[in-house]
Design a protein around this motif. Structure first.
Motif, mmCIF file in Angstrom:
data_model
loop_
_atom_site.group_PDB
_atom_site.id
_atom_site.type_symbol
_atom_site.label_atom_id
_atom_site.label_comp_id
_atom_site.label_asym_id
_atom_site.label_seq_id
_atom_site.Cartn_x
_atom_site.Cartn_y
_atom_site.Cartn_z
ATOM 1 N N PRO A 334 0.821 -1.211 0.000
ATOM 2 C CA PRO A 334 0.000 0.000 0.000
ATOM 3 C C PRO A 334 0.850 1.253 0.000
ATOM 4 C CG PRO A 334 0.005 -1.014 2.154
ATOM 5 C CD PRO A 334 0.731 -1.939 1.254
ATOM 6 N N ARG A 337 -0.242 6.762 3.499
ATOM 7 C CA ARG A 337 -1.612 7.056 3.863
ATOM 8 C C ARG A 337 -2.155 8.225 3.056
ATOM 9 N NH1 ARG A 337 -2.509 5.139 8.327
ATOM 10 N NH2 ARG A 337 -4.108 6.613 8.938
ATOM 11 N N ALA A 338 -3.488 8.168 2.867
ATOM 12 C CA ALA A 338 -4.137 9.256 2.149
ATOM 13 C C ALA A 338 -4.092 10.538 2.980
ATOM 14 C CB ALA A 338 -5.583 8.886 1.848
ATOM 15 N N THR A 339 -4.170 10.403 4.310
ATOM 16 C CA THR A 339 -4.031 11.561 5.184
ATOM 17 C C THR A 339 -2.994 11.223 6.236
ATOM 18 O OG1 THR A 339 -5.803 10.692 6.537
ATOM 19 C CG2 THR A 339 -6.411 12.348 4.912
ATOM 20 N N GLU A 345 1.366 2.840 14.579
ATOM 21 C CA GLU A 345 1.091 1.536 13.980
ATOM 22 C C GLU A 345 0.541 1.660 12.571
ATOM 23 O OE1 GLU A 345 -0.241 -0.862 17.981
ATOM 24 O OE2 GLU A 345 -1.714 -0.116 16.567
ATOM 25 N N ARG A 346 -0.070 2.789 12.306
ATOM 26 C CA ARG A 346 -0.824 2.887 11.058
ATOM 27 C C ARG A 346 0.056 3.023 9.832
ATOM 28 N NH1 ARG A 346 -5.023 7.065 13.717
ATOM 29 N NH2 ARG A 346 -5.906 5.613 15.201
ATOM 30 N N THR A 347 1.326 3.203 10.021
ATOM 31 C CA THR A 347 2.206 3.329 8.865
ATOM 32 C C THR A 347 2.802 1.989 8.459
ATOM 33 O OG1 THR A 347 4.052 3.817 10.310
ATOM 34 C CG2 THR A 347 2.852 5.698 9.408
ATOM 35 N N ALA A 348 2.426 0.928 9.158
ATOM 36 C CA ALA A 348 3.024 -0.372 8.859
ATOM 37 C C ALA A 348 2.712 -0.792 7.439
ATOM 38 C CB ALA A 348 2.480 -1.417 9.825
ATOM 39 N N PRO A 349 3.738 -1.099 6.657
ATOM 40 C CA PRO A 349 3.478 -1.513 5.283
ATOM 41 C C PRO A 349 3.025 -2.954 5.221
ATOM 42 C CG PRO A 349 5.824 -1.565 5.700
ATOM 43 C CD PRO A 349 5.170 -1.099 6.962
ATOM 44 N N LEU A 350 2.285 -3.241 4.189
ATOM 45 C CA LEU A 350 1.824 -4.605 3.963
ATOM 46 C C LEU A 350 2.997 -5.535 3.718
ATOM 47 C CD1 LEU A 350 -0.154 -6.859 2.738
ATOM 48 C CD2 LEU A 350 0.437 -5.812 0.584
ATOM 49 N N GLY A 352 5.926 -6.015 4.522
ATOM 50 C CA GLY A 352 6.718 -6.663 5.559
ATOM 51 C C GLY A 352 8.132 -6.927 5.113
ATOM 52 N N GLY B 53 -4.399 -5.604 4.343
ATOM 53 C CA GLY B 53 -3.182 -4.801 4.270
ATOM 54 C C GLY B 53 -2.902 -4.293 2.875
ATOM 55 N N LEU B 54 -3.859 -4.470 1.951
ATOM 56 C CA LEU B 54 -3.652 -3.990 0.582
ATOM 57 C C LEU B 54 -3.871 -2.492 0.488
ATOM 58 C CD1 LEU B 54 -5.514 -6.829 -1.338
ATOM 59 C CD2 LEU B 54 -3.056 -6.436 -1.260
ATOM 60 N N SER B 58 -7.074 5.607 6.077
ATOM 61 C CA SER B 58 -6.764 7.020 6.225
ATOM 62 C C SER B 58 -6.782 7.400 7.699
ATOM 63 C CB SER B 58 -7.788 7.872 5.464
ATOM 64 O OG SER B 58 -7.870 7.465 4.127
ATOM 65 N N PRO B 68 -0.299 -5.116 13.539
ATOM 66 C CA PRO B 68 -0.636 -4.533 12.235
ATOM 67 C C PRO B 68 -0.388 -5.544 11.111
ATOM 68 C CG PRO B 68 0.771 -3.048 13.495
ATOM 69 C CD PRO B 68 0.760 -4.346 14.230
ATOM 70 N N PRO B 69 -1.138 -5.456 10.026
ATOM 71 C CA PRO B 69 -0.922 -6.390 8.911
ATOM 72 C C PRO B 69 0.524 -6.346 8.435
ATOM 73 C CG PRO B 69 -2.901 -5.104 8.537
ATOM 74 C CD PRO B 69 -2.217 -4.515 9.734
ATOM 75 N N ARG B 71 3.938 -9.127 6.683
ATOM 76 C CA ARG B 71 4.251 -10.390 6.021
ATOM 77 C C ARG B 71 3.997 -11.567 6.964
ATOM 78 N NH1 ARG B 71 9.936 -12.567 4.495
ATOM 79 N NH2 ARG B 71 9.374 -14.207 3.051
ATOM 80 N N ARG B 74 0.339 -12.402 7.162
ATOM 81 C CA ARG B 74 -0.186 -13.005 5.928
ATOM 82 C C ARG B 74 0.025 -14.515 5.899
ATOM 83 N NH1 ARG B 74 2.621 -10.085 1.419
ATOM 84 N NH2 ARG B 74 3.690 -8.832 2.948
#
Lengths: 354, 304
Positions: A334, A337-339, A345-350, A352, B53-54, B58, B68-69, B71, B74
């Protein structure tokens, strides 16, 4: 029928890429290739060596463009100059008629030089090296290797990647425990291997069918080929990231291939192009691969004479491939973030991939 | 108490000025089947994509297995997308083999029930029902702790649908948490808990009985002229539905329905009955559409 025509125009109007291909591209092609499409070489890069170098250089007229004079140099040095691509013609002077050593790997310059020498009333005796019979196939086969690599690297790769996205399997890959690098390398490696195999096949078959020599270092050829492949594969990946479907990918890939074929020196010699168009050729990776393939296969040019195209290709490969990987990674992981985030925690990338 | 397998906490996702998901909170616990319901564009798929996690929210947080999502999460996730995510130019065995290697485990093609049925055919050449079963096998092969299914039975015949739901129940009994989106109300009733979404917002949650609550519907006597009754009630703008020959009007007093029918020249008996889940959804959707403060007003469309 009228409804059909109106519907078709409505669709076309909203398909900007097709509209660009229909209206803008022909104009660009007309202007660019109008200036580029010329087989006439007016200036041949020439050096003059030997005891009477100054005198002969002063007597030489067009198309010979004397760029250097070295009375102290002998014929061996002249051959080195030609092999290293320092000039297309090196005139060796002595007591008798001068010998014009001509680089046959620069086909159009060589043909023009031989024709000009024939009109010199015997004062200039041409000696064509590296392609003594001035065979077109000898200069076309190295260039064709580049064209085939471009085809696989851009068209086939971009279509393959777009197909994955269209089928929805790219999303599935993104939720599997792969790193983005696993997916990218896994997707690209088969195309790299296939293109490399193709490179060898075309070189071998070209040599067998057309007697094209391969007298230089295979290592330089392989390194140049690998750098070129990374560049064109990167272009293919980039195309896939901006294409919604396979048709768009093909369109874009063709738009990048056409200038490479026509402006890289493969068909029209770079030196005969108008300066306003020639610079485009110097931005194209195929231009540098052709220089490496030509120099290695036909002239056995050493690394000291090939480092410039190798470095340029390395730079292009790094730039294009990095951009391609970053954009492709965005499809798998992803975006930011849009905002702005309100928690760590919310910045964790998918992905990994950390 | 252990953490939920999936936890969306006040998540919002905006695409430009369009809000696809608006402040949604939901959980999936081990061993429960949670149904995510809503009309097209309600925000279900965007919510699922955030859980996978895709897509990053916001606002708000997503946690899978308490983190948090990533690897690592998954590895414990099984996902069957609406499009199935199968390679149609590979065989069933080749697809399963690929997934097995991706999740670094062995044996998936060997234990497959679908692979022998599919034979050596390419996945593109086998029926949709078999393709869905294959997608399920691929998603379950690594024994995930959480199964996310996006309209898993879409386009399959009733028998195949029953089979797939049997599989879902077996997984839940084994302790797997299941989050499933569906348009079929019969399937929604197989879920332990439902989350209803409309225009990006969570508008109701709980069991189907919780959601329906005391909502009633007015049912027109089936002996009456049902087609005329339907036309009259529909013309009056009432939330009328037709089940067989039973004309029903959700969340409307029988007296009102009787009056409208009479005004339209239809004499029929009307009685009050408990509303169905579908009727409750229609009521919620109508309220969201016509309400003065529709939560997310936009004409733009997005993949939700």
């Amino acid at each position: 029928m009228w409804a059909m025509i109106v519907k078709e125009f409505l669709e076309l109007r909203r398909d900007r890429r097709t509209m660009a291909m229909i209206i803008v591209l022909p104009l660009v092609l007309l202007v660019v290739f109008g200036y580029a499409a010329s087989f006439n070489v007016n200036d041949i890069s020439t050096r003059v060596v030997g005891p009477r170098a100054d005198q002969v250089a002063a007597e030489l007229r067009g198309p010979f463009d004397v760029e250097g004079v070295d009375p102290a140099a002998d014929e061996a040095a002249a051959r080195d100059m030609l092999r290293d691509g320092d000039a297309d013609v090196v005139v060796v002077t002595g007591t008798g008629p001068s010998t014009a050593l001509v680089d046959g790997s620069q086909l159009f310059s060589a043909q023009t030089a031989v024709a000009a020498a024939a009109k010199s009333d015997g004062r200039l005796r041409p000696d064509v090296l590296y392609n003594p019979d001035l065979k077109t196939s000898w200069v076309m086969v190295p260039a064709l290797i580049g064209m085939i690599l471009t085809f696989i690297g851009t068209i086939i790769t971009s279509i393959g990647l777009v197909r994955e996205r269209q089928a929805g399997t790219l999303e599935q890959l993104a939720v599997m425990p792969f790193r983005p690098s696993d997916v990218i390398v896994g997707k690209i490696a088969p195309y790299f291997v296939l293109a490399a195999v193709d490179m060898v096949i075309v070189a071998v078959v070209g040599s067998l069918l057309f007697d094209v020599p391969f007298i230089g270092s295979p290592l330089i050829f392989v390194v140049g080929g690998a750098l070129f492949l990374f560049t064109v594969l990167g272009i293919g990946v980039l195309i896939s990231t901006v294409s919604q479907n396979q048709g768009q990918a093909t369109q874009l890939a063709l738009m990048t291939m056409l200038p490479q074929i026509l402006l890289s020196g493969m068909i029209f010699p770079l030196e005969s192009m108008a300066a306003g168009v020639r610079w485009i050729g110097y931005l194209l990776p195929l231009t540098y691969f052709i220089q490496i393939a030509n120099g290695t296969m036909l002239r056995a040019a050493p690394i000291s004479a090939q480092w410039i195209p190798l470095v340029v290709l390395a730079g292009m490969a790094t730039l294009v491939f990095t951009a391609a990987v970053l954009r492709f990674r965005r499809d798998l992981a992803p975006r930011r973030r849009a905002t702005p985030p309100s928690g760590p925690e919310r910045t964790a990338p998918l992905a990994g991939a950390r | 108490m252990s953490e939920p397998l999936a936890h969306a906490d006040g998540v919002t996702r905006r695409f430009g000025d369009f809000t696809a998901v608006d402040d949604v909170t939901m959980t999936v616990e081990a061993g429960e089947i949670v149904g995510l319901l809503g009309a097209n564009g309600a925000g279900k798929t965007t919510l699922i994509r955030m859980l996978l996690g895709l897509v990053l929210p916001s606002e708000g947080t997503i946690r899978l297995f308490g983190r948090p999502p990533s690897r690592e999460t998954r590895v414990r996730l099984g996902y069957v997308p609406q499009g199935l995510g199968l390679y149609t130019d590979l065989t069933a065995v080749e697809n399963l083999d690929f997934v097995a290697h991706a999740f670094a485990h062995n044996g998936l093609p060997e234990t497959s029930k679908v692979a022998p049925e599919a034979g050596g055919r390419l996945v593109g050449d086998i029926g949709l029902g078999l393709q869905r079963r294959l997608a399920f096998e691929a998603a379950l092969g690594h024994e995930p702790g959480l199964l996310i299914l996006d309209e898993p039975t879409s386009g399959v015949d009733p028998l195949s649908r029953t089979r797939l739901w049997d599989t879902i129940h077996v997984q839940a009994e084994r302790g797997v948490g299941v989050l499933v989106t569906t348009h079929y109300m019969q399937e929604a009733q197989q879920c332990d808990r439902l989350v209803l979404m409309s225009r990006g917002r969570r508008v109701a949650a709980g069991s189907d009985a919780d959601i329906i609550g005391s909502t009633t519907a007015a049912e027109v006597d089936p002996a009456a002229d049902w087609s005329r009754a339907f036309a009259v009630l529909d013309a009056a703008g009432l939330p009328v539905t037709l089940a067989g020959r039973r004309v029903r009007v959700a969340d409307t007093p029988p007296e009102r329905v009787r009056d409208v029918l009479a005004a339209g020249g239809v004499e029929a008996g009307v009685r009050s009955v408990p509303a169905t889940l579908e009727e409750k959804m229609i009521i919620i959707e109508r309220a969201a559409t016509s309400g003065p403060s529709a939560p997310v007003a936009s004409t733009r469309t997005a993949s939700t």
